[in-house]
Design a protein around this motif. Structure first.
Motif, mmCIF file in Angstrom:
data_model
loop_
_atom_site.group_PDB
_atom_site.id
_atom_site.type_symbol
_atom_site.label_atom_id
_atom_site.label_comp_id
_atom_site.label_asym_id
_atom_site.label_seq_id
_atom_site.Cartn_x
_atom_site.Cartn_y
_atom_site.Cartn_z
ATOM 1 N N ASN A 271 0.846 -1.236 -0.026
ATOM 2 C CA ASN A 271 0.040 -0.010 -0.095
ATOM 3 C C ASN A 271 0.807 0.938 -0.012
ATOM 4 O O ASN A 271 0.435 2.260 -0.744
ATOM 5 C CB ASN A 271 -0.794 -0.165 1.218
ATOM 6 N N ALA B 191 -6.596 2.856 2.346
ATOM 7 C CA ALA B 191 -6.589 4.346 2.044
ATOM 8 C C ALA B 191 -5.525 5.163 2.846
ATOM 9 O O ALA B 191 -4.783 5.897 2.335
ATOM 10 C CB ALA B 191 -8.029 5.057 2.252
ATOM 11 N N LEU C 26 -4.917 4.338 -4.586
ATOM 12 C CA LEU C 26 -5.847 3.665 -3.646
ATOM 13 C C LEU C 26 -6.788 2.629 -4.851
ATOM 14 O O LEU C 26 -6.966 1.328 -4.412
ATOM 15 C CB LEU C 26 -6.722 4.652 -3.337
#
Length: 255
Positions: free
Chosen positions: A106, A210, A119
């Protein structure tokens, strides 16, 4: 003209229908070596062994190629924009199957593609990786592992996932603590449905994903409000999950 008669004037004789049918039945062929080998190869433990070999090979490949270098070296210059994000999403999914930690991926998504595109790519890779792991576990591991669910905690986890699959998986994705790969394979061994698993994974992974993506995108400005909010969004769910697990621990201790 008479059939089956004696030429010396005897009476005609015929074979009874039941005996004729019995004689016409095919004799079953003995089970061959090919059939026995097929049964062995398709047995639950053989399929589980194949799953272990596949996962070990995937983990070894990750150790050789070192995907964490994306954070330092960046994405190859041959790809850019949406095409690069799509390729990254596919690689993200395969890496999660090979036990690469999602927080690292991420952060890389945010650093490489920014908040929005990063994202989208990370969420797509999350769902893809979860779907692949669930399918492998369900096809290759469920039949062999389900008879082993005899411990109290294992039975409690299996019952929770089988009866309340969607909300259980949603909680596991929202509150970090359960490794991503462990949740995938536990759900695969349970009787949880494929669609509820994927929907819960997609919805439950949004906040945490996120937060890491934004942190990766704003890592160059660690004092910015966006980075600080992202770090708080990473820490608070972990704390909430630890408190909830401590309060619910007595449910797992019941016989």
């Amino acid at each position: 003209m008479l059939d089956a008669t004696t030429r010396s004037g005897g009476t005609a004789t015929a074979t009874p229908p039941a005996i004729a049918t019995e004689l016409a039945l095919p004799v079953p062929a003995p089970v061959g070596l090919t059939s026995r080998c097929t049964r062995v190869l398709l047995s639950p433990w053989s399929r589980l062994s194949l799953l272990v070999v596949l996962l070990a090979g995937a983990a070894s490949t990750v150790l050789l190629f070192e995907p964490q270098r994306l954070l330092s070296d960046g994405w190859p210059p041959q790809l850019g924009g949406v095409a690069a994000a799509v390729v990254f999403g596919v690689a993200y999914g395969l890496c999660t199957v090979a036990f690469v930690p999602r927080p690292l991926l991420n952060l890389a998504a945010g650093a490489l593609f920014g908040s929005q595109l990063g994202l989208a790519s990370a969420l797509a890779g999350t769902v893809l990786g979860a779907g692949i792991a669930f399918g492998l576990g369900r096809i290759l591991g469920q039949d062999a592992l389900r008879p082993l669910l005899r411990g109290r905690w294992l039975k409690a986890a299996d019952g929770q996932l089988s009866r309340h699959g969607f909300r259980s998986m949603l909680a596991a994705r929202l509150f970090p603590g359960v490794p991503f790969w462990a949740a995938n394979y536990c759900a695969a061994v349970s009787r949880m449905g494929y669609v509820p698993f994927l929907v819960a994974t997609a919805l439950g992974s949004i906040p945490n994903t996120a937060a890491y993506v934004v942190a990766g995108a704003r890592a160059s400005a660690p004092t910015s409000p966006a980075f600080l909010i992202a770090m708080a969004a990473i820490a608070l769910p972990g704390l909430a999950g630890a408190i909830m697990a401590w309060r619910k621990r007595h449910h797992l201790r019941r016989p």
